[in-house]
Design a protein around this motif. Structure first.
Motif: not given
Length: 722
Positions: A468-474, A516-519, A540-542, A570-576
């Motif tokens: 449910d966080r997908i679309g509300t952050v990033g 970027l994501a893994f850092e 959002e910074g990523i 790393i799909a879930p990290l890209s979604w967020l």
């Protein structure tokens, strides 16, 4: 499995120390990380994690954990000494500033605090001399001969001193250095190993041995000695320069840049370091940074063919195609017989689809006597060769030579494989391929256990993922289409189809999001958190950092594709981080997919699992587990496209693909082979042709040789029954 509790910590701690002592640092770190979450206030846990990272030559990671240990045990001198050593080895100004701020609040006496502050800024380039066999004057005289280039004289005097005075780590190292300069590498290696047998912590001996092994192409053997040397003499130029080259050769450009930054901070005009760092920046597609190093080199000396050629690559990367063509022409004029210049120029032409021009350039080099396995391989893969082509005869004659180096035989083997396949001689094709792959697997072994650990750690980190966080952050203002899958699965083809759309710019393999994501993940994980603890600002910074990198690489692009292979990990990290991006995952009959990987030579350091059948099977199994996990977490967020379906019914599949990507239909997407854009991958020839089905089922020609792969695939997801 029952949850861990604090009462288990002593047993776990002893087990972790045992793993570290038995040469299993990754397993030890994983166990200590679990303990850190159970007992976040126990200083010995981050202390030993820091020590393990230091032993492995990772002072940046070590300083993070030792900083935590110092916070938990501010009066423990042993902790501060280790922390100071890590800061000094890391050499980062921001890390030093933060460490000094912590030191001010430490529960230490004024004298101890002063000693620690001094240690943090120490520049240790050499080991203290402790030999008792020879005098300081005798050592300095030998070093003077070496520095003056009088190697024969230095070797003779060092040999005489060893014979009359007995063993010495210093004498053996100087003797080894002189022998190496005289080309007597076997004797030199023995000298360095003898020095280390006398004193295993003599940094110069480890550095010299690592340098010798690296020069001989024995990268995996060189690595532990250079890492050991870095722990002992972290600012030594020989250590930093050779580690930088090692990392670049092994396909780890980020680590290469880190080492070379440290070296160039001491010696800003070091030409070899500038050249290697420029190449690392080009690997990372940092065109501006590469240009800066190349411009610096040109200020130090007149440009060479190689620096001009690398400059051409940087210009092309920055979007200056005309400037790239001008500069590569200048490079060929400056040094027409340089193998590096020739292969860079031919590769640029092949990427542009100018296969005939590339072929002419490579053949012309052969007529001038410039021969290498790489040139023959590029000719063979650039276009189909007739059986009676003189180049084929040359390749076969060269293969028979007993003195052919491994690197040359490897490239030649992949070239001859292509020739034999084109002529239908599959038994001979297998002969050349199996030998080439055996060399690659031996020289560049794959860490299969690490791949599994990475998956297990990521799965644990994703515990508590909330779709449910997908679309509300990033970062919302990005609509990248990620095209991912295993190599040779059709990702380049699908990117070409999408890049044929009028609103899409093909970005190729950008390799931006993963680091970027893994850092960010590493920082959260080190603090004991999971993906649920990653803040909106962090996510959002990523996304913003990704967009900023795109704006530099592809300025003015409305929407791009990113064909980075590792995105499927790393799909879930890209979604967020990028909620409006799309992910398209390619699936292909694994028998064809794995066979296609097995028979191709990838850039050194990348896709090391492709050279043995068992590693390929394990990689495919993990790939299916990643996709299964993503389907479970958010089934509507990733689009799986079967290569065979695309080939069988292209218009139907392309329409569905465009619909998922929220793109209007354009006929150009079916005429993708007419789209004029550079292609950098092994599929550069295929994407310039219409869709064809001849690549399906090619593994069957080699079925008798692929028993290990075929048996390993049985029962895995996506494997056909036939």
């Amino acid at each position: 499995m029952l949850p861990l509790n604090a009462n288990q910590i002593p047993v776990m701690f002893n087990r972790a120390m045992g793993l570290a002592r038995s040469g299993k640092p990754r397993e030890a770190l994983d166990l200590l990380a679990q303990m850190a979450k159970l007992a976040p206030t126990r200083a010995e846990i981050p202390f030993h994690m820091g020590q393990i990272h230091m032993q492995a030559g990772r002072p940046k990671d070590a300083s993070h954990f030792l900083a935590r240990a110092a916070e938990l045990a501010p009066g423990e001198m042993k902790v501060w000494q280790a922390y100071a050593a890590a800061i000094a080895a890391h050499g980062d100004d921001a890390a030093l500033k933060a460490a000094k701020a912590r030191l001010k609040a430490a529960k230490l006496g004024a004298r101890d605090r002063k000693a620690i502050a001094k240690a943090m800024q120490a520049v240790q380039t050499s080991t203290a001399r402790v030999t008792t066999n020879v005098s300081k004057d005798e050592i300095n005289a030998l070093v003077g001969l070496v520095n003056a280039g009088h190697m024969a004289q230095a070797e003779a005097q060092a040999r005489q001193l060893i014979a009359t005075r007995g063993g010495s780590e210093i004498l053996s190292t100087i003797h080894g250095a002189a022998l190496a300069s005289l080309g007597r590498t076997d004797e030199a290696e023995a000298g360095f190993r003898h020095a280390l047998s006398i004193d295993p912590d003599y940094g110069e001996a480890a550095a010299q041995l690592g340098q010798l092994l690296l020069a001989e192409g024995r990268h995996q053997e060189a690595r532990p000695f250079l890492l050991h040397a870095r722990r002992l003499i972290p600012h030594n130029p020989i250590v930093l320069g050779n580690l930088g080259k090692l990392y670049q050769d092994l396909g780890s450009p980020t680590e290469a840049v880190e080492c070379l930054d440290r070296l160039l901070k001491q010696d800003p005009d070091n030409r070899l370091a500038l050249m290697t760092r420029a190449q690392a920046h080009l690997t990372l597609e940092n065109a501006a940074a590469a240009r800066a190093d190349l411009d610096h080199l040109e200020r130090l000396a007149s440009p060479t063919g190689e620096t001009l050629a690398l400059g051409a690559v940087a210009r092309k990367l920055a979007g200056d195609a005309d400037g790239a063509h001008t500069q590569i022409k200048a490079a060929l004029e400056a040094d027409p017989n340089s193998l590096r210049v020739i292969t860079i120029a031919a590769n640029m032409l092949q990427q542009e689809g100018a296969m005939d021009e590339a072929d002419a350039l490579l053949r012309d080099a052969l007529t001038r006597g410039v021969r290498s396995g790489a040139i023959y391989r590029m000719i063979a893969h650039g276009k189909k060769l007739a059986a009676d082509d003189p180049v084929v005869t040359e390749m076969q004659d060269l293969w028979q030579r007993d003195d052919l180096p491994d690197e040359g035989r490897m490239d030649l083997g992949y070239g001859l494989l292509k020739v034999m396949e084109d002529t239908g001689d599959y038994d001979q094709a297998w002969h050349y391929l199996s030998r080439a792959n055996e060399i690659m697997a031996r020289r560049h072994p794959y860490g299969r256990a690490k791949a599994q650990r990475d998956f297990d750690k990521l799965r644990a980190f994703l515990d508590g993922f909330d779709p449910d966080r997908i679309g509300t952050v990033g970062f919302q203002d990005n609509q990248t289409i990620f095209v991912t899958g295993l190599p040779r699965s059709g990702t380049t083809l699908v990117e070409q189809i999408l890049a044929s759309h009028s609103t899409i710019t093909g970005g190729d393999e950008l390799s931006i999001l993963h680091p970027l994501a893994f850092e960010a993940v590493a920082k959260t994980d080190r603090d004991g958190g999971t993906i649920a603890d990653m803040t909106p600002a962090q996510l959002e910074g990523i996304g913003r950092a990704y967009q900023a990198a795109i704006d530099i690489r592809l300025p003015g692009a409305e929407r791009i594709t990113d064909k980075t292979i590792s995105t499927y990990q790393i799909a879930p990290l890209s979604w967020l981080a990028l909620p409006n991006a799309k992910i398209v995952a390619l699936r292909r009959d694994p028998r064809d997919n794995l066979w296609s990987m097995f028979k191709n030579r990838f850039v050194t350091g990348l896709h090391l699992y492709t050279y043995t059948q068992s590693d390929l099977v394990e990689t495919y199994r993990l790939f299916t587990e990643y996709l299964a996990l993503w389907r479970e977490m958010a089934p509507d967020r990733i689009y799986e496209l079967e290569y065979e379906s695309l080939v069988a019914n292209p218009e139907h599949e392309v329409r569905k693909l465009l619909e998922f990507c929220e793109l209007d239909w354009e006929d150009a997407c079916l005429d993708f082979h007419k789209t004029d854009r550079d292609v950098k991958t092994l599929s550069l020839a295929q994407v310039r042709q219409p869709l064809y089905s001849s690549s399906i089922g090619k593994w069957r020609r080699y079925e008798a040789h692929l028993g290990e792969m075929l048996d390993g695939l049985k029962g895995l997801d996506g494997v056909p029954d036939d």
